[in-house]
Design an enzyme around this catalytic site. Sequence first.
Site, PDB file in Angstrom:
ATOM      1  N   GLY A 172      -4.819  -2.653  11.719  1.00  0.00           N
ATOM      2  CA  GLY A 172      -6.156  -2.110  11.456  1.00  0.00           C
ATOM      3  C   GLY A 172      -7.134  -3.245  11.268  1.00  0.00           C
ATOM      4  N   ARG A 173      -8.093  -3.038  10.358  1.00  0.00           N
ATOM      5  CA  ARG A 173      -9.146  -4.042  10.151  1.00  0.00           C
ATOM      6  C   ARG A 173      -8.559  -5.389   9.724  1.00  0.00           C
ATOM      7  NH1 ARG A 173     -11.921   0.943   7.738  1.00  0.00           N
ATOM      8  NH2 ARG A 173     -10.106   0.796   6.389  1.00  0.00           N
ATOM      9  N   ILE A 174      -7.725  -5.384   8.665  1.00  0.00           N
ATOM     10  CA  ILE A 174      -7.211  -6.665   8.150  1.00  0.00           C
ATOM     11  C   ILE A 174      -6.160  -7.239   9.109  1.00  0.00           C
ATOM     12  CG2 ILE A 174      -6.024  -7.789   6.207  1.00  0.00           C
ATOM     13  CD1 ILE A 174      -7.366  -5.588   4.411  1.00  0.00           C
ATOM     14  N   SER A 218       1.934  -0.745  15.042  1.00  0.00           N
ATOM     15  CA  SER A 218       0.969   0.063  14.300  1.00  0.00           C
ATOM     16  C   SER A 218       1.179   1.530  14.617  1.00  0.00           C
ATOM     17  CB  SER A 218      -0.449  -0.383  14.663  1.00  0.00           C
ATOM     18  OG  SER A 218      -1.299  -0.203  13.552  1.00  0.00           O
ATOM     19  N   ARG A 219       0.624   2.385  13.747  1.00  0.00           N
ATOM     20  CA  ARG A 219       0.836   3.822  13.975  1.00  0.00           C
ATOM     21  C   ARG A 219       0.142   4.268  15.263  1.00  0.00           C
ATOM     22  NH1 ARG A 219      -0.953   7.649   9.184  1.00  0.00           N
ATOM     23  NH2 ARG A 219      -2.993   6.835   9.767  1.00  0.00           N
ATOM     24  N   THR A 220      -1.103   3.825  15.452  1.00  0.00           N
ATOM     25  CA  THR A 220      -1.861   4.213  16.634  1.00  0.00           C
ATOM     26  C   THR A 220      -2.026   2.979  17.524  1.00  0.00           C
ATOM     27  OG1 THR A 220      -3.112   5.594  15.107  1.00  0.00           O
ATOM     28  CG2 THR A 220      -4.007   5.394  17.331  1.00  0.00           C
ATOM     29  N   ALA A 223      -0.484  -6.214   1.454  1.00  0.00           N
ATOM     30  CA  ALA A 223      -0.902  -4.808   1.597  1.00  0.00           C
ATOM     31  C   ALA A 223      -0.639  -4.060   0.277  1.00  0.00           C
ATOM     32  CB  ALA A 223      -0.165  -4.180   2.764  1.00  0.00           C
ATOM     33  N   ARG A 224       0.543  -3.503   0.122  1.00  0.00           N
ATOM     34  CA  ARG A 224       0.923  -2.840  -1.130  1.00  0.00           C
ATOM     35  C   ARG A 224       2.397  -3.130  -1.386  1.00  0.00           C
ATOM     36  NH1 ARG A 224      -3.622  -2.622  -2.240  1.00  0.00           N
ATOM     37  NH2 ARG A 224      -4.951  -0.820  -2.679  1.00  0.00           N
ATOM     38  N   GLU A 255       3.620  -3.322  -9.963  1.00  0.00           N
ATOM     39  CA  GLU A 255       2.582  -4.187 -10.538  1.00  0.00           C
ATOM     40  C   GLU A 255       2.147  -3.713 -11.918  1.00  0.00           C
ATOM     41  OE1 GLU A 255       0.422  -5.200  -6.420  1.00  0.00           O
ATOM     42  OE2 GLU A 255      -0.959  -5.002  -8.075  1.00  0.00           O
ATOM     43  N   HIS A 270      -2.285 -10.379  -6.934  1.00  0.00           N
ATOM     44  CA  HIS A 270      -3.148  -9.410  -6.237  1.00  0.00           C
ATOM     45  C   HIS A 270      -4.590  -9.932  -6.110  1.00  0.00           C
ATOM     46  CE1 HIS A 270      -3.258  -4.889  -5.132  1.00  0.00           C
ATOM     47  NE2 HIS A 270      -4.175  -5.549  -4.426  1.00  0.00           N
ATOM     48  N   GLY A 284      -6.144 -10.521  -3.072  1.00  0.00           N
ATOM     49  CA  GLY A 284      -6.621 -10.352  -1.690  1.00  0.00           C
ATOM     50  C   GLY A 284      -8.131 -10.399  -1.515  1.00  0.00           C
TER      51      GLY A 284
HETATM   52  P1  NAP Z   1      -6.954  -0.018   8.011  1.00  0.00           P
HETATM   53  O1  NAP Z   1      -8.069  -0.577   8.813  1.00  0.00           O
HETATM   54  O2  NAP Z   1      -6.888   1.447   7.785  1.00  0.00           O
HETATM   55  O3  NAP Z   1      -5.591  -0.528   8.678  1.00  0.00           O
HETATM   56  C1  NAP Z   1      -4.331  -0.026   8.380  1.00  0.00           C
HETATM   57  C2  NAP Z   1      -3.537   0.036   9.666  1.00  0.00           C
HETATM   58  O4  NAP Z   1      -2.196   0.419   9.369  1.00  0.00           O
HETATM   59  C3  NAP Z   1      -4.093   1.048  10.669  1.00  0.00           C
HETATM   60  O5  NAP Z   1      -4.071   0.479  11.957  1.00  0.00           O
HETATM   61  C4  NAP Z   1      -3.074   2.204  10.572  1.00  0.00           C
HETATM   62  O6  NAP Z   1      -2.960   2.945  11.747  1.00  0.00           O
HETATM   63  C5  NAP Z   1      -1.797   1.421  10.316  1.00  0.00           C
HETATM   64  N1  NAP Z   1      -0.738   2.271   9.807  1.00  0.00           N
HETATM   65  C6  NAP Z   1      -0.850   3.386   9.031  1.00  0.00           C
HETATM   66  N2  NAP Z   1       0.376   3.903   8.798  1.00  0.00           N
HETATM   67  C7  NAP Z   1       1.255   3.126   9.459  1.00  0.00           C
HETATM   68  C8  NAP Z   1       2.656   3.148   9.614  1.00  0.00           C
HETATM   69  N3  NAP Z   1       3.382   4.130   9.073  1.00  0.00           N
HETATM   70  N4  NAP Z   1       3.238   2.181  10.360  1.00  0.00           N
HETATM   71  C9  NAP Z   1       2.499   1.218  10.941  1.00  0.00           C
HETATM   72  N5  NAP Z   1       1.157   1.145  10.837  1.00  0.00           N
HETATM   73  C10 NAP Z   1       0.549   2.076  10.100  1.00  0.00           C
HETATM   74  O7  NAP Z   1      -6.915  -0.674   6.569  1.00  0.00           O
HETATM   75  P2  NAP Z   1      -7.317  -2.180   6.160  1.00  0.00           P
HETATM   76  O8  NAP Z   1      -8.726  -2.229   5.735  1.00  0.00           O
HETATM   77  O9  NAP Z   1      -6.846  -3.106   7.221  1.00  0.00           O
HETATM   78  O10 NAP Z   1      -6.403  -2.341   4.837  1.00  0.00           O
HETATM   79  C11 NAP Z   1      -4.995  -2.242   4.935  1.00  0.00           C
HETATM   80  C12 NAP Z   1      -4.361  -2.181   3.571  1.00  0.00           C
HETATM   81  O11 NAP Z   1      -4.408  -3.467   2.968  1.00  0.00           O
HETATM   82  C13 NAP Z   1      -5.047  -1.265   2.559  1.00  0.00           C
HETATM   83  O12 NAP Z   1      -4.616   0.066   2.682  1.00  0.00           O
HETATM   84  C14 NAP Z   1      -4.662  -1.874   1.224  1.00  0.00           C
HETATM   85  O13 NAP Z   1      -3.511  -1.222   0.718  1.00  0.00           O
HETATM   86  C15 NAP Z   1      -4.325  -3.319   1.562  1.00  0.00           C
HETATM   87  N6  NAP Z   1      -5.266  -4.286   0.956  1.00  0.00           N
HETATM   88  C16 NAP Z   1      -4.808  -5.155   0.017  1.00  0.00           C
HETATM   89  C17 NAP Z   1      -5.669  -6.099  -0.519  1.00  0.00           C
HETATM   90  C18 NAP Z   1      -5.200  -7.061  -1.560  1.00  0.00           C
HETATM   91  O14 NAP Z   1      -5.961  -7.346  -2.488  1.00  0.00           O
HETATM   92  N7  NAP Z   1      -4.019  -7.615  -1.452  1.00  0.00           N
HETATM   93  C19 NAP Z   1      -7.029  -6.138  -0.125  1.00  0.00           C
HETATM   94  C20 NAP Z   1      -7.447  -5.232   0.830  1.00  0.00           C
HETATM   95  C21 NAP Z   1      -6.554  -4.311   1.371  1.00  0.00           C
HETATM   96  P3  NAP Z   1      -3.921   4.218  12.047  1.00  0.00           P
HETATM   97  O15 NAP Z   1      -5.020   3.635  12.886  1.00  0.00           O
HETATM   98  O16 NAP Z   1      -3.069   5.181  12.765  1.00  0.00           O
HETATM   99  O17 NAP Z   1      -4.420   4.741  10.723  1.00  0.00           O
HETATM  100  C1  GLV Z   2      -7.005  -4.074  -2.661  1.00  0.00           C
HETATM  101  O1  GLV Z   2      -5.831  -4.129  -2.849  1.00  0.00           O
HETATM  102  C2  GLV Z   2      -7.653  -3.082  -1.870  1.00  0.00           C
HETATM  103  O2  GLV Z   2      -7.003  -2.139  -1.396  1.00  0.00           O
HETATM  104  O3  GLV Z   2      -8.883  -3.211  -1.708  1.00  0.00           O
END
Ligand code: NAP
Ligand code: GLV
Length: 303
Positions: free
Chosen positions: A140-142, A161-163, A221-222, A251, A269, A271
């Site tokens: 996805g975005r990250i 990835s899922r999609t 991620a998580r 956590e 944590h 990120g």
């Molecule tokens: P995002 O744009 O929604 O990207 C998530 C990606 O994962 C999407 O492409 C999604 O596919 C895919 N996905 C969903 N379920 C899946 C599965 N079962 N198997 C494989 N891929 C799958 O979200 P983002 O903004 O990149 O953020 C991702 C995650 O990073 C957040 O949900 C958060 O938990 C974590 N995060 C952590 C920190 C930190 O502080 N460490 C900071 C920011 C974010 P689809 O397009 O089908 O939905």
């Molecule tokens: C941090 O972990 C977030 O999901 O923004």
Amino acid sequence: MAVIRERFLLLNNPRELVPTRQDLLQGLREAEAAICTLTETIDGDVLAAAPQLKILANCAVGYNNIDIRSARARGVVVTNTPDVLTDTTADLTWTLILAVARRVVEGDAMVRSSQWSGWAPTQLLGADVAGQTLGIIGMGRIGQAVAARAAGFNMPVLYHSRTPLRSMPPNTHWTARPLRELLAESDFVCLHAPLSPETRHLIGREEFRLMKPTSFLINTARGPIVDEEALVEALREGSLAGAGLDVYEREPAVHPGLLSLKQVVLLPHLGSATLRTRVRMGMICVENIEAVLAGRPAPHRVN
Ligand code: NAP
Ligand code: GLV
């Protein structure tokens, strides 16, 4: 906070402490809007204790801490903070890749401990990053921002990835792979999927067995996406070379087995933890709250 104090009646001052369940149940009683963070579990009971609530603005992009179905059933809008933290979190992912591969934390400790006796040919030898294969789970975005940075390191990128991606930036050659193949072929496996019932323990014993013994796992991620017990076992047995972790299964508790392993870099944590990004995340929360309280659609609604 200055903006919030100016525009709203603030019922509870935030503290740098995770609120107790009691704090949550009492604190939301009269609130029409609330900003919460990923450390607060907002379940059906918490929502039931907040009858006036119209919007819950999660100050995070991940919203696995909120019972989205209950919120929808109660007509509570839930919003998150996407995009503004993408680059910051991708940078931190690369911080972990480089730190774990090049033994940065061990090196720093050696210099500080006054044990360093000078350059030596086999001292703290690490693993190369440039030219190695980067595997991304959750494109996805990250995930894409992490992949884009790999171009500077001449790294082929595999993703699962899922999609499937509909388009890619010009001149990029990211290759989709089934999960098992990605795990077997990658030198660095980075997790960027959200936590969901499908991704809980997505990486466990069987998956570690598929990974190269020279490879590294990076999780920003998580925590519960990884079976932490299995990770400790795999690291002890040498089924993978190391791990860079920003998030943990329970956590803020960290599996005690991880604490004693030198081939692991552990962050609390961090990120999205830059001043600019956290201010932008806070302002997105304010924007969403203002919209909903004014009867307009929230710009970052997730339910
Ligand atoms: P995002 O744009 O929604 O990207 C998530 C990606 O994962 C999407 O492409 C999604 O596919 C895919 N996905 C969903 N379920 C899946 C599965 N079962 N198997 C494989 N891929 C799958 O979200 P983002 O903004 O990149 O953020 C991702 C995650 O990073 C957040 O949900 C958060 O938990 C974590 N995060 C952590 C920190 C930190 O502080 N460490 C900071 C920011 C974010 P689809 O397009 O089908 O939905
Ligand atoms: C941090 O972990 C977030 O999901 O923004």
